[in-house]
Design a protein around this motif. Structure first.
Motif, PDB file in Angstrom:
ATOM      1  N   HIS A 284       0.729  -1.459   0.089  1.00 30.50           N
ATOM      2  CA  HIS A 284       0.004   0.097   0.023  1.00 30.50           C
ATOM      3  C   HIS A 284       1.256   1.240   0.434  1.00 30.50           C
ATOM      4  O   HIS A 284       2.369   1.408   0.421  1.00 30.50           O
ATOM      5  CB  HIS A 284      -1.000   0.124   1.385  1.00 30.50           C
ATOM      6  CG  HIS A 284      -0.797  -0.447   2.755  1.00 30.50           C
ATOM      7  ND1 HIS A 284      -0.100  -0.790   3.195  1.00 30.50           N
ATOM      8  CD2 HIS A 284       0.168   0.615   3.547  1.00 30.50           C
ATOM      9  CE1 HIS A 284       0.802  -0.280   4.226  1.00 30.50           C
ATOM     10  NE2 HIS A 284      -0.290   0.212   4.621  1.00 30.50           N
ATOM     11  N   GLU A 291       3.160   6.881   8.740  1.00 24.67           N
ATOM     12  CA  GLU A 291       3.163   6.202   9.325  1.00 24.67           C
ATOM     13  C   GLU A 291       4.381   5.945  10.271  1.00 24.67           C
ATOM     14  O   GLU A 291       5.399   5.593   9.833  1.00 24.67           O
ATOM     15  CB  GLU A 291       2.399   4.704   8.807  1.00 24.67           C
ATOM     16  CG  GLU A 291       1.746   4.602   8.335  1.00 24.67           C
ATOM     17  CD  GLU A 291       0.828   3.239   6.845  1.00 24.67           C
ATOM     18  OE1 GLU A 291       1.626   1.971   7.781  1.00 24.67           O
ATOM     19  OE2 GLU A 291       0.403   4.013   6.546  1.00 24.67           O
ATOM     20  N   HIS A 318       4.844   0.285   0.709  1.00 23.21           N
ATOM     21  CA  HIS A 318       5.286  -0.516   1.712  1.00 23.21           C
ATOM     22  C   HIS A 318       4.110  -1.412   1.972  1.00 23.21           C
ATOM     23  O   HIS A 318       3.690  -1.619   1.521  1.00 23.21           O
ATOM     24  CB  HIS A 318       5.406  -0.019   3.357  1.00 23.21           C
ATOM     25  CG  HIS A 318       4.778   1.182   3.732  1.00 23.21           C
ATOM     26  ND1 HIS A 318       4.163   2.060   2.989  1.00 23.21           N
ATOM     27  CD2 HIS A 318       3.872   0.731   5.255  1.00 23.21           C
ATOM     28  CE1 HIS A 318       3.290   2.346   4.184  1.00 23.21           C
ATOM     29  NE2 HIS A 318       2.831   2.075   4.851  1.00 23.21           N
TER      30      HIS A 318
HETATM   31 FE   LIG Z   1       1.330   0.738   6.866  1.00 26.30          FE
END
Ligand SMILES: [Fe+2]
Length: 362
Positions: A284, A291, A318
């Motif tokens: 994604h 994040e 990632h």
């Molecule tokens: Fe993520």
């Protein structure tokens, strides 16, 4: 939140996202975390086989045990900030000795997560003992003393100028994934600290400190009432929302929310039973959220060592790489357990990397 309703399809795709991919690799490109407009992109090659990166905009990873915070050696020292923006700051405390003062943060709420160590948050509302796996929420302005037992401790510190709230997952009832009565709220106590001529309250405001000295012990509260109070919650008391047939997006695991960010608990759970469904976090690009993840524990530490601290800036693809995916899919059988406990902080505005964190990840 920006919402769209027009969906198109082109080329090869699967009918139900995350299910029946076969040789396809599915990349989740989404706005507003996993709640906004989304495209699933299909390839037959692994999309996350990184050869090299040139430039500074990239994921960064450290072992949190390598963080040297000022509070490790100096009882008047503070945690080390790794990442921050206007909405949230993420720091690590290595405090070894009790605060020799009472502390009051006027810059916002403080949410601690205990990765390692035991001890006491002495608050004016009463004592909260802590252990690994505890979240401790101290509302803005709460007077407290952090008093660790051990020589070694590692606490994640999330600070936000706007209130941090326990997230309510409205569609799954009032007692899921946390029954609110499992929260531990302090009861007043006499700390029986030796008499002092004066009591210092060290106040943090706009990042700077001022100390006000009082004649009487400010922690001598004999009673309280109201809907503003510190509390603690251990991750073992969170019962994760899960599905047997599809891998849920991380937004289902949000534990706390604030203005511009959320705090997530990734907890051990049974893997998706439908072997035709993807179990792993899909590839994604979370285009609107940075994040941050602290791996707190792993019952299978060969795979991922606890204590890892990872930062993925928004828009960087990632998930996993092909080798890990192939190995995981091969050993996955119905009833497989995911063993990892991770604490995530996802922010909407980009986070700034502190000079210390940048140096550690050069
Ligand atoms: Fe993520």
């Amino acid at each position: 939140m920006m919402r769209s309703w027009i969906h198109f399809t082109r080329g090869r795709f699967v009918r139900q996202a995350r299910v029946g991919l076969g040789e396809l690799r599915e990349e989740h490109l989404s706005r507003h975390g996993f709640a906004g407009p989304v495209a699933m992109l299909y390839r037959t090659d692994g999309p996350n086989e990184v050869v090299r990166i040139e430039g500074d905009y990239r994921p960064r990873q450290i072992d949190s045990a390598d963080v040297v915070a000022a509070d490790a050696g100096d009882p008047r020292g503070g945690p080390l900030t790794l990442l921050s923006n206007e909405d949230v700051a993420i720091a690590i405390s290595r405090r070894r000795q009790a605060m020799p003062y009472c502390y009051r943060n006027i810059d916002g709420d403080l949410l601690y997560f205990v990765h390692r160590g035991n001890g006491l948050f002495a608050t004016e509302f009463g004592p909260l003992r802590y252990e690994p796996g505890d979240y401790i929420l101290l509302p803005k302005g709460t007077t407290f003393r952090l008093m660790p037992d051990d020589q070694d401790s590692l606490l994640l510190v999330v600070e936000a100028p706007q209130p941090i709230r326990l997230c309510e997952h409205e569609q799954v009832g009032r007692h899921t994934p946390v029954d609110p009565t499992v929260l531990q709220v302090p009861d007043v106590a006499d700390y029986e600290w030796p008499k002092q001529d004066e009591w210092e309250i060290r106040i943090k405001h706009k990042g700077a400190h001022t100390s006000i000295f009082y004649r009487n012990n400010p922690m001598n509260v004999v009673g309280w009432k109201g809907d503003l109070f510190p509390f603690k919650l251990n991750v073992r008391d969170i019962r994760p929302i899960m599905s047997d047939r599809i891998h849920l997006a991380p937004s289902s695991w949000v534990t706390f929310e604030g203005t511009g960010f959320v705090v997530l608990s990734f907890l051990p759970q049974i893997a998706v039973g439908d072997l035709n469904a993807e179990e792993l976090p899909s590839y994604h690009r979370n285009i609107d959220m940075d994040e941050v993840m602290l791996t707190h524990a792993d019952e299978d530490p060969q795979d991922r060592r606890p204590g890892g601290f990872a930062f993925t800036p928004q828009g960087v693809l990632h998930g996993v790489n092909e080798a890990f995916r192939a190995e995981f899919q091969a050993r996955r059988i119905t009833g497989t357990r995911r063993t990892r406990t991770g604490i995530g902080v996802d922010s909407y505005r980009p986070l700034n990397v502190s000079p210390e964190f940048a140096r550690m990840t050069e």
